[in-house]
Scaffold this motif. Structure first.
Motif, PDB file in Angstrom:
ATOM      1  N   TYR B  31       0.835  -1.198   0.000  1.00 33.50           N
ATOM      2  CA  TYR B  31       0.000   0.000   0.000  1.00 33.50           C
ATOM      3  C   TYR B  31       0.876   1.257   0.000  1.00 33.50           C
ATOM      4  O   TYR B  31       1.794   1.383   0.814  1.00 33.50           O
ATOM      5  N   MET B  50      -3.207   0.185  -3.937  1.00 33.30           N
ATOM      6  CA  MET B  50      -3.270  -1.033  -3.134  1.00 33.30           C
ATOM      7  C   MET B  50      -2.193  -2.032  -3.557  1.00 33.30           C
ATOM      8  O   MET B  50      -1.823  -2.916  -2.773  1.00 33.30           O
ATOM      9  N   VAL B  97      -3.726  -0.942   4.400  1.00 32.35           N
ATOM     10  CA  VAL B  97      -4.263   0.324   4.875  1.00 32.35           C
ATOM     11  C   VAL B  97      -4.531   0.282   6.380  1.00 32.35           C
ATOM     12  O   VAL B  97      -4.442   1.303   7.064  1.00 32.35           O
ATOM     13  N   ASN B  98      -4.801  -0.888   6.930  1.00 30.46           N
ATOM     14  CA  ASN B  98      -5.088  -1.032   8.354  1.00 30.46           C
ATOM     15  C   ASN B  98      -3.835  -1.361   9.156  1.00 30.46           C
ATOM     16  O   ASN B  98      -3.846  -2.200  10.047  1.00 30.46           O
ATOM     17  N   TYR B  99      -2.761  -0.642   8.803  1.00 30.21           N
ATOM     18  CA  TYR B  99      -1.479  -0.879   9.448  1.00 30.21           C
ATOM     19  C   TYR B  99      -0.722   0.427   9.499  1.00 30.21           C
ATOM     20  O   TYR B  99      -1.053   1.374   8.779  1.00 30.21           O
ATOM     21  N   GLY B 100       0.302   0.497  10.366  1.00 31.80           N
ATOM     22  CA  GLY B 100       1.031   1.745  10.511  1.00 31.80           C
ATOM     23  C   GLY B 100       1.681   2.210   9.225  1.00 31.80           C
ATOM     24  O   GLY B 100       2.307   1.431   8.516  1.00 31.80           O
ATOM     25  N   TYR B 101       1.513   3.473   8.932  1.00 27.76           N
ATOM     26  CA  TYR B 101       2.145   4.069   7.753  1.00 27.76           C
ATOM     27  C   TYR B 101       3.571   4.511   8.089  1.00 27.76           C
ATOM     28  O   TYR B 101       3.835   4.999   9.181  1.00 27.76           O
TER      29      TYR B 101
END
Lengths: 112, 112
Positions: B31, B50, B97-101
């Motif tokens: 991502y 994505m 997307v549901n994880y630390g950037y």
């Protein structure tokens, strides 16, 4: 889509005090809530995150709490230090969404 | 060192002159995303990807293009820059997307 409100926009504390930043979200399906710290001239950095199956998470002086019923989550910093001065962003995303929605940020100033 | 690298850090250009801001990550993240940051408006998403060859619009895509031909690279293209695109731009990458950037250091763009 998701909407994230963050308060306050600025927060001034004395060194050693605690600081609390609050965020509310609109989509009850949101399940991931990260917090980022942005120092001057740098990109945001992840400092802590929480998922909806957990009510509280701690990492040394930093803690995050989540109230799914009220749809709000908060960042708590204890024993603040001048190096905690920065802009803090909260964010939220629902399961299956392709984007992370950020709050508008809180500028934290810690005076010696 | 795990990082997101953006170039250039600073750019001043004239209206209408095509430019590209490069973004590269070395973490094998699927991502990737571009944000612009403006005073009082927080972080607003421009485009995201994505995976390779999969891109989509964020909240403020007008006037921007992206491509994702390789997993590690996600350039941001301004085909005809205008003064309202003067901003601070950040590239970010994540496992999902549901994880630390992980954010890059930012690109300060001025269009005159």
């Amino acid at each position: 889509g998701e909407n994230v409100e963050q308060h306050p926009s600025t927060l001034s504390v004395q060194e050693g005090d605690s600081a609390v930043i609050k965020c509310t979200y609109s989509d009850s399906a949101s399940n991931y809530f990260p917090w980022y710290k942005q120092e001057l001239g740098k990109g945001p950095q992840l400092i802590i995150d929480i998922r909806s199956n957990v009510g509280e998470k701690k990492d040394q002086r930093i803690a995050v709490t989540l109230n799914k019923t009220a749809k709000h989550f908060s960042l708590h910093i204890t024993e603040t230090q001048p190096e905690d001065s920065a802009v803090y962003f909260c964010a939220a995303t629902p399961q299956g969404y392709s984007t992370l929605t950020f709050g508008k940020g809180t500028m934290l100033l810690v005076s010696p | 060192e795990a990082q997101v690298t953006q170039n250039p850090r600073y750019l001043i250009t004239v209206t209408g002159k095509k430019l590209t801001v490069t973004c590269s990550q070395n973490m094998n993240h699927e991502y990737m995303s571009w944000y612009r940051q403006d005073p009082g408006l927080g972080l607003r998403q421009i485009y995201y990807s994505m995976n390779v060859e999969v891109t989509d619009k964020g909240d403020v895509p007008e006037g921007y293009k992206v491509s994702r031909k390789e997993k590690r690279n996600f350039p941001l293209i301004l085909e005809s820059p205008s003064p309202n695109q003067t901003s601070l731009y950040f590239c970010a990458s994540s496992r999902t997307v549901n994880y630390g950037y992980t954010f890059g250091s930012g690109t300060r763009l001025t269009v005159v």
